[in-house]
Design an enzyme around this catalytic site. Structure first.
Site, mmCIF file in Angstrom:
data_model
loop_
_atom_site.group_PDB
_atom_site.id
_atom_site.type_symbol
_atom_site.label_atom_id
_atom_site.label_comp_id
_atom_site.label_asym_id
_atom_site.label_seq_id
_atom_site.Cartn_x
_atom_site.Cartn_y
_atom_site.Cartn_z
ATOM 1 N N ASN A 21 13.969 -2.156 -0.487
ATOM 2 C CA ASN A 21 13.289 -0.914 -0.837
ATOM 3 C C ASN A 21 12.519 -0.417 0.377
ATOM 4 O OD1 ASN A 21 12.620 1.141 -2.652
ATOM 5 N ND2 ASN A 21 10.788 0.116 -3.347
ATOM 6 N N ASP A 22 11.303 0.020 0.169
ATOM 7 C CA ASP A 22 10.485 0.679 1.180
ATOM 8 C C ASP A 22 10.470 -0.018 2.534
ATOM 9 O OD1 ASP A 22 9.775 1.811 -1.201
ATOM 10 O OD2 ASP A 22 7.641 1.431 -1.028
ATOM 11 N N ARG A 68 -2.353 0.678 -4.306
ATOM 12 C CA ARG A 68 -1.402 0.058 -3.387
ATOM 13 C C ARG A 68 -1.105 0.925 -2.162
ATOM 14 N NH1 ARG A 68 1.754 0.927 -8.151
ATOM 15 N NH2 ARG A 68 3.128 2.708 -7.947
ATOM 16 N N ASP A 69 -0.295 0.332 -1.295
ATOM 17 C CA ASP A 69 0.262 0.983 -0.111
ATOM 18 C C ASP A 69 -0.787 1.291 0.966
ATOM 19 O OD1 ASP A 69 2.420 0.846 -1.782
ATOM 20 O OD2 ASP A 69 2.589 2.983 -2.108
#
Length: 161
Positions: free
Chosen positions: A27-28, A145-146
């Site tokens: 994913n990311d 998050r992130d």
């Protein structure tokens, strides 16, 4: 149960030019940094299946952004949860105190609550050590998050948004 993953490429549309892990679900992209002639790409990765879940950070390096060397798992889940998105910095000024030019990963620990954690590498990203005081930031909201951390040169301080 198996200790291996079938790496045979049977996918008609699997990219051959852009980065993809040798196996598993990706994913990311996270923590893209350049250090000593290598571009580092970290990414959310399920090394045990081809669907979302069981998030780890995978790691690959390249000298030209076309040819990639897969280094496998960089950061794995722990008692705080699985490893969600974040970023990496090269601590050129030893602001964090782990050493000059150390690679530091800031990531979301996604367990019962989401919190921010760090891991650092003293060997150019080949191995990471989780900070023993993780999590470094907690919040009482469900989606937290992130992290995106940077060094602000004019004030000589770390920042985030």
């Amino acid at each position: 149960m198996s200790e291996t993953f079938d790496k045979t490429n049977r996918e008609k549309f699997r990219p051959l030019y852009h980065h993809v892990p040798e196996y598993g679900w990706m994913n990311d992209p996270n923590g893209m940094v350049y250090l000593d002639g290598e571009y580092h790409l970290f990414y959310q990765w399920n090394p045990y299946g081809s669907v979302w879940g069981n998030m780890h950070w995978g790691h690959a390096v390249s000298k030209d952004l076309v040819h990639w060397e897969h280094l496998g798992m960089a950061i794995d889940p722990d008692e705080l949860g699985t490893v969600f998105s974040g970023n990496c910095v090269i601590d050129k000024e030893n602001v964090a105190g782990f050493g000059k030019d150390i690679m530091i990963a800031f990531y979301t620990s996604a367990g019962e609550e989401q919190s921010q954690s760090i891991a650092y590498s003293t060997d150019k990203g080949r191995t990471f050590h989780k900070y023993n005081k993780n999590p470094i930031v907690r919040a009482e909201i469900p989606d937290f998050r992130d992290p995106n951390v940077f060094y602000h040169e004019p004030t000589k301080k770390n920042g985030s948004w």
